[in-house]
Design an enzyme around this catalytic site. Structure first.
Site, PDB file in Angstrom:
ATOM      1  N   ASP A  17       0.823  -1.215   0.000  1.00 33.28           N
ATOM      2  CA  ASP A  17       0.000   0.000   0.000  1.00 33.28           C
ATOM      3  C   ASP A  17       0.860   1.269   0.000  1.00 33.28           C
ATOM      4  O   ASP A  17       1.992   1.256   0.486  1.00 33.28           O
ATOM      5  CB  ASP A  17      -0.905  -0.021   1.245  1.00 33.28           C
ATOM      6  CG  ASP A  17      -2.079   0.932   1.113  1.00 33.28           C
ATOM      7  OD1 ASP A  17      -2.330   1.447  -0.001  1.00 33.28           O
ATOM      8  OD2 ASP A  17      -2.755   1.180   2.131  1.00 33.28           O
ATOM      9  N   GLY A  18       0.307   2.350  -0.549  1.00 34.23           N
ATOM     10  CA  GLY A  18       0.975   3.654  -0.476  1.00 34.23           C
ATOM     11  C   GLY A  18       1.560   4.162  -1.790  1.00 34.23           C
ATOM     12  O   GLY A  18       2.236   5.184  -1.810  1.00 34.23           O
ATOM     13  N   ASN A  19       1.268   3.458  -2.891  1.00 39.98           N
ATOM     14  CA  ASN A  19       1.800   3.908  -4.187  1.00 39.98           C
ATOM     15  C   ASN A  19       1.301   5.303  -4.558  1.00 39.98           C
ATOM     16  O   ASN A  19       2.065   6.128  -5.052  1.00 39.98           O
ATOM     17  CB  ASN A  19       1.364   2.948  -5.299  1.00 39.98           C
ATOM     18  CG  ASN A  19       1.959   1.571  -5.145  1.00 39.98           C
ATOM     19  OD1 ASN A  19       2.872   1.384  -4.348  1.00 39.98           O
ATOM     20  ND2 ASN A  19       1.449   0.619  -5.904  1.00 39.98           N
ATOM     21  N   HIS A  34       2.394   3.378  -8.883  1.00 36.97           N
ATOM     22  CA  HIS A  34       2.215   1.947  -9.190  1.00 36.97           C
ATOM     23  C   HIS A  34       3.413   1.437  -9.995  1.00 36.97           C
ATOM     24  O   HIS A  34       3.945   0.362  -9.721  1.00 36.97           O
ATOM     25  CB  HIS A  34       0.921   1.714  -9.974  1.00 36.97           C
ATOM     26  CG  HIS A  34      -0.312   2.145  -9.226  1.00 36.97           C
ATOM     27  ND1 HIS A  34      -0.506   1.842  -7.903  1.00 36.97           N
ATOM     28  CD2 HIS A  34      -1.411   2.863  -9.613  1.00 36.97           C
ATOM     29  CE1 HIS A  34      -1.679   2.350  -7.507  1.00 36.97           C
ATOM     30  NE2 HIS A  34      -2.239   2.975  -8.528  1.00 36.97           N
ATOM     31  N   LEU A 128      10.159 -21.103  -4.784  1.00 42.24           N
ATOM     32  CA  LEU A 128       9.262 -20.132  -4.149  1.00 42.24           C
ATOM     33  C   LEU A 128       7.933 -20.140  -4.887  1.00 42.24           C
ATOM     34  O   LEU A 128       7.903 -20.158  -6.115  1.00 42.24           O
ATOM     35  CB  LEU A 128       9.886 -18.720  -4.243  1.00 42.24           C
ATOM     36  CG  LEU A 128       8.988 -17.548  -3.835  1.00 42.24           C
ATOM     37  CD1 LEU A 128       8.768 -17.529  -2.314  1.00 42.24           C
ATOM     38  CD2 LEU A 128       9.601 -16.208  -4.273  1.00 42.24           C
TER      39      LEU A 128
HETATM   40  C1  IPE Z   1      -5.505  -2.651  -0.272  1.00 34.57           C
HETATM   41  O1  IPE Z   1      -5.112  -1.340  -0.473  1.00 34.57           O
HETATM   42  C2  IPE Z   1      -5.408  -3.386  -1.554  1.00 34.57           C
HETATM   43  C3  IPE Z   1      -4.079  -3.500  -2.123  1.00 34.57           C
HETATM   44  C4  IPE Z   1      -2.949  -3.152  -1.565  1.00 34.57           C
HETATM   45  C5  IPE Z   1      -4.024  -4.077  -3.406  1.00 34.57           C
HETATM   46  P1  IPE Z   1      -6.179  -0.144  -0.523  1.00 34.57           P
HETATM   47  O2  IPE Z   1      -5.384   1.093  -0.583  1.00 34.57           O
HETATM   48  O3  IPE Z   1      -7.145  -0.383  -1.603  1.00 34.57           O
HETATM   49  O4  IPE Z   1      -6.892  -0.323   0.876  1.00 34.57           O
HETATM   50  P2  IPE Z   1      -7.956   0.606   1.613  1.00 34.57           P
HETATM   51  O5  IPE Z   1      -9.176   0.594   0.784  1.00 34.57           O
HETATM   52  O6  IPE Z   1      -7.341   1.951   1.728  1.00 34.57           O
HETATM   53  O7  IPE Z   1      -8.132  -0.048   2.930  1.00 34.57           O
HETATM   54  C1  IPE Z   2      -1.567   0.311  -3.316  1.00 37.83           C
HETATM   55  O1  IPE Z   2      -1.346   1.667  -3.326  1.00 37.83           O
HETATM   56  C2  IPE Z   2      -1.822  -0.259  -4.682  1.00 37.83           C
HETATM   57  C3  IPE Z   2      -3.199  -0.634  -4.921  1.00 37.83           C
HETATM   58  C4  IPE Z   2      -4.181  -0.604  -4.064  1.00 37.83           C
HETATM   59  C5  IPE Z   2      -3.527  -1.095  -6.249  1.00 37.83           C
HETATM   60  P1  IPE Z   2      -2.541   2.714  -3.341  1.00 37.83           P
HETATM   61  O2  IPE Z   2      -2.871   3.000  -4.750  1.00 37.83           O
HETATM   62  O3  IPE Z   2      -3.641   2.262  -2.481  1.00 37.83           O
HETATM   63  O4  IPE Z   2      -1.824   3.989  -2.700  1.00 37.83           O
HETATM   64  P2  IPE Z   2      -2.474   4.996  -1.643  1.00 37.83           P
HETATM   65  O5  IPE Z   2      -2.942   4.185  -0.499  1.00 37.83           O
HETATM   66  O6  IPE Z   2      -3.574   5.691  -2.356  1.00 37.83           O
HETATM   67  O7  IPE Z   2      -1.335   5.892  -1.282  1.00 37.83           O
HETATM   68 MG    MG Z   3      -4.059   2.484  -0.507  1.00 37.16          MG
END
Ligand code: IPE
Ligand code: IPE
Ligand code: MG
Length: 250
Positions: A17-19, A34, A128
């Site tokens: 998460d956090g991209n 991403h 793996l």
């Molecule tokens: C969860 O991330 C799904 C993935 C990392 C692929 P999200 O960014 O979509 O999660 P929420 O909705 O903020 O909890």
């Molecule tokens: C995780 O990063 C990737 C996916 C859920 C596909 P996000 O796209 O959720 O990044 P934030 O949370 O908005 O920073």
């Molecule tokens: Mg996210």
């Protein structure tokens, strides 16, 4: 870093998460986040191979992520297909078996065919197992398992009393894989977001504030070290566990 080989988790699951925030902080569009996250995926695979992790499950796209703007969804799908194509030879070379979990029917033909192809091409790989969750929802996975079991009961193949934990597991997307030992989530969010609810029943959790594109081998090793320091009691007392460990060491 000195990783205690005996305490390496067999199955690591990561909520990448956090991209989006990573990109925003640099004044870039979310899709750049991403794209930069792909390098972290490569690092996580390499570190898993180096440390001897047997199964790595990555949450790449949740069922709820379909609700994002169409352009972002499209970009993510494109990124997945192009990277799968690019990485396949290195998977085979490194002994990485690819597996997909999620709602196959929700994928476009192109994405589904690419995943199917990679599964077939790497079916013999054993070092793996790399599991990618796309269009994945843990609650749906459990509902689907219930459906499959109910169908067998209605058809008289099993009795209701036969339904147990093992049968539930057999009907999950990848029920043959071991339970998750270590669950990692990046970006500072402390939540599960509908990922592997059943499989994390006894997992250890590691949360880091780093955004996914900043997550590297060193951070992964930190998470594994943290895991190695935990005492996994599975309901027993600390004294029992210490006794068991001393007997095992003899
Ligand atoms: C969860 O991330 C799904 C993935 C990392 C692929 P999200 O960014 O979509 O999660 P929420 O909705 O903020 O909890
Ligand atoms: C995780 O990063 C990737 C996916 C859920 C596909 P996000 O796209 O959720 O990044 P934030 O949370 O908005 O920073
Ligand atoms: Mg996210």
């Amino acid at each position: 870093m000195d990783i205690n080989k005996k305490k390496v988790p067999a199955h690591v699951a990561i909520i990448m998460d956090g991209n989006g925030r990573w990109a925003k902080e640099r004044g870039l569009e979310r899709v750049y986040g991403h794209a930069n996250g792909v390098a972290s995926v490569r690092k996580a695979i390499k570190a898993s191979l180096d440390m001897g992790v047997k199964v790595l499950t990555l949450y790449a796209f949740s069922q709820e992520n379909w609700n994002r703007p169409a352009a972002e969804v499209e970009a993510l799908m494109l990124l997945m297909v192009s990277n799968m194509k690019q990485e396949l030879p290195s998977f085979i070379e490194q002994g990485v078996r690819f597996r997909y979990i999620g709602n196959r029917a929700a994928l476009s033909d192109e994405v589904r065919e690419e995943f199917d192809y990679c599964e077939r091409q790497t079916a013999h790989c054993e070092r793996l197992t790399l599991v990618i969750a796309v269009s994945y929802s843990a609650r749906e996975e459990l509902a689907m398992a219930a459906q499959k079991i109910a169908r067998r009961a209605v058809e008289g193949e099993i009795r209701v009393e036969d339904i147990d934990v093992d049968m539930m597991e057999e009907n999950l997307y990848a029920g043959d894989l071991p339970a998750v030992d270590l669950m990692i989530r990046t970006s500072g969010e402390i939540r599960i977001s509908n990922f592997l609810l059943w499989q994390v029943a006894y997992a250890e959790f590691y949360f880091t504030d780093l955004y996914w594109p900043d997550f590297d081998e060193k951070e992964y090793e930190k998470a594994v070290e943290y895991y190695g320091r935990r005492e996994r009691r599975f309901g027993k007392t600390s004294e029992q566990i210490k006794l068991e460990n001393s007997i095992n060491q003899e």
